[in-house]
Write an enzyme that holds these catalytic residues in place. Structure first.
Site: not given
Ligand code: BG6
Length: 475
Positions: A86, A139, A169, A173, A207, A226, A231, A327
């Site tokens: 847990d 994150k 992330h 890149k 996206e 998000d 990012h 999205k």
């Molecule tokens: C994530 C988000 O951090 O990044 C997602 O939580 C998003 O919602 C994603 O889809 C996008 O990452 P990338 O590398 O595909 O642009």
């Protein structure tokens, strides 16, 4: 280099989609130490380590196809153990973890932010945060400034900042790192990188994917928290920061922080002109009919956001930075478009001054990776008549055959080696949240509910002026 990797959230989407495939790739390329071991932790019970390994292997194959090398994945799973516990109870965690920190331990919390503190406390109780152990956090760090400060303060009680790695992330890149190379490796660009020459900057992360299966998380966060808080603001920082004197972690992070602190707060008086909030409805994306986003009862969250950001400093005064993400948009595209000011005096008859296309620098980050410099030129046989200018592109494409690494690969290597440059510092995260909170507060004060848009479009019609020229054409 640390030899042990403790992964919390091992049954989550991120683990199967990115984390484990990234580790498998590093193992395949012999970039991990020979004694490398993965300890997977989550709350689901499995009958045995083998049952977990089979389940995870199958899930990765379904999700990523052959993106993860099958032999390397098999070898990684062979080195993987599993603990069910847990995660919200530090004592249970401390008692349940049977890990010895020999060889150096990196704990990675790929879990929602409300679990960061109990897990860190459990690790501390278990003696798993003693020097040289490191802690890596996915994150988002919190949901607003107050929760981010509370997390940072509680984490600081468990482990010093010098051993904390906050992962975004996008910083892993290669194309994002290339922004620094482009800006600071070329006389040409840095010389024109200011309000004197730049008209506007557009940062787009579009996206085609929907929220798909992440409704519980997404309904509390939305596109602003998000994507923009992390990012997109990181991209903005790399584009707008002053030239650092060196590329060490703290110098770069100090410079990014200065940009975040110069962002002008939003106010409810202007928020309807300076932003657009949207939510996708049923539509067609890539010839596939898709459903609309279903709000959870009592929630009203955005899947699209467009913001006009202003950086109140000497370099950027008066230059709008348009940040757009959503999205279920028309195409998948991450790009930065820098539009330059018109020349001071127009000499040519054709086209008329008003029709001249401005010089632009287009940096495409994904799915294609290339850099295009759009200039006005006259190649259409001026010897036969009046000179006529037309836009012409200089294209700097990356070689298409090179294998693109998963962003997490680079970041895991850096964290295992203790390199901080591509990780986000506590004060950076807090400065980003301070600005995001101002947007959210302005939306609430102005009672700005998300506007509907059809899936497969470029967001609500109101967002058109916020889109980069490349997307405006088809919007
Ligand atoms: C994530 C988000 O951090 O990044 C997602 O939580 C998003 O919602 C994603 O889809 C996008 O990452 P990338 O590398 O595909 O642009």
């Amino acid at each position: 280099m640390h030899e042990q990797f403790l992964l919390f959230g091992a049954t989550g989407d991120l683990a199967a989609g990115q984390v484990v495939p990234a580790l498998a790739n590093l193992l395949r390329d012999r970039l991990l130490p020979p004694a490398f071991r993965l300890h997977a932790v989550a709350k689901t019970r499995f009958d045995s380590d083998d049952a977990f390994r089979n389940w995870l292997g199958e899930r990765i194959r379904k999700r990523t196809g052959d993106a993860a090398d099958p032999d390397a994945l098999r070898e990684l799973l062979r080195r993987t153990g599993y603990t069910a516990v847990d995660l919200s109870r530090p004592e249970a965690l401390a008692a349940g973890l049977q890990v010895k920190p020999e060889g150096g331990l990196l704990s990675y919390l790929a879990v929602p932010p409300d679990l960061f503190v109990p897990i860190a406390q459990g690790l501390k109780q278990a003696g798993l945060l003693e020097d040289p152990a490191r802690l890596m956090l996915e994150k988002p760090i919190g949901r607003d400034l107050a929760s981010a400060c509370a997390i940072n303060a509680a984490i600081a009680q468990c482990v010093p900042e010098s051993r904390v790695f906050r992962l975004d992330h996008y910083l892993g890149k290669a194309t994002v790192q290339n922004l620094l190379a482009l800006r600071f490796g070329n006389t040409l660009l840095e010389a024109v990188w200011s309000r004197r020459w730049i008209e506007r900057v557009d940062i787009l992360v579009a996206e085609t994917a929907g929220v798909d299966g992440r409704e519980q998380y997404y309904s509390r966060y939305g596109a602003l928290r998000d994507m923009v808080q992390n990012h997109m603001l990181q991209l903005l920082c790399l584009i707008a920061m002053e030239p650092p004197s060196a590329l060490d972690a703290d110098t770069v992070r100090d410079h990014k922080l200065t940009v975040l602190r110069a962002l002008r707060s939003f106010s409810s008086d202007t928020v309807r002109e300076e932003s657009v909030r949207g939510v996708y409805q049923a539509g067609v994306v890539g010839a596939q009919a898709v459903d609309g986003f279903t709000q959870l009862p009592g929630q009203s969250i955005e899947t699209f956001v467009a913001l006009r950001a202003h950086i109140d400093n000497w370099r950027w005064a008066g230059v709008p930075f348009h940040l757009v993400t959503g999205k279920r948009l028309a195409t998948r595209s991450t790009q930065v478009l820098v539009t330059f000011k018109p020349v001071s005096h127009w000499l040519f008859e054709k086209p008329h001054r008003a029709q001249a296309t401005p010089d632009r620098l287009l940096i495409r980050l994904q799915p294609e990776e290339n850099v295009e410099l759009q200039l006005m030129s006259s190649l259409a046989g001026p010897e036969w008549g009046a000179m006529e200018l037309q836009p012409l592109s200089l294209n700097l494409s990356m070689p298409p055959t090179r294998r693109r690494r998963i962003a997490y690969e680079r970041l895991f290597l850096d964290a295992l080696n203790g390199r901080h440059a591509l990780f986000v510092r506590d004060d950076e995260v807090e400065a980003a949240w301070r600005w995001i909170d101002s947007v959210d507060a302005a939306w609430r004060a102005a009672q700005y509910e998300p506007l509907p848009y059809v899936a497969g479009s470029w967001g609500p019609a109101e967002a058109r002026p916020f889109l980069p020229a490349s997307a405006r054409v088809s919007a």
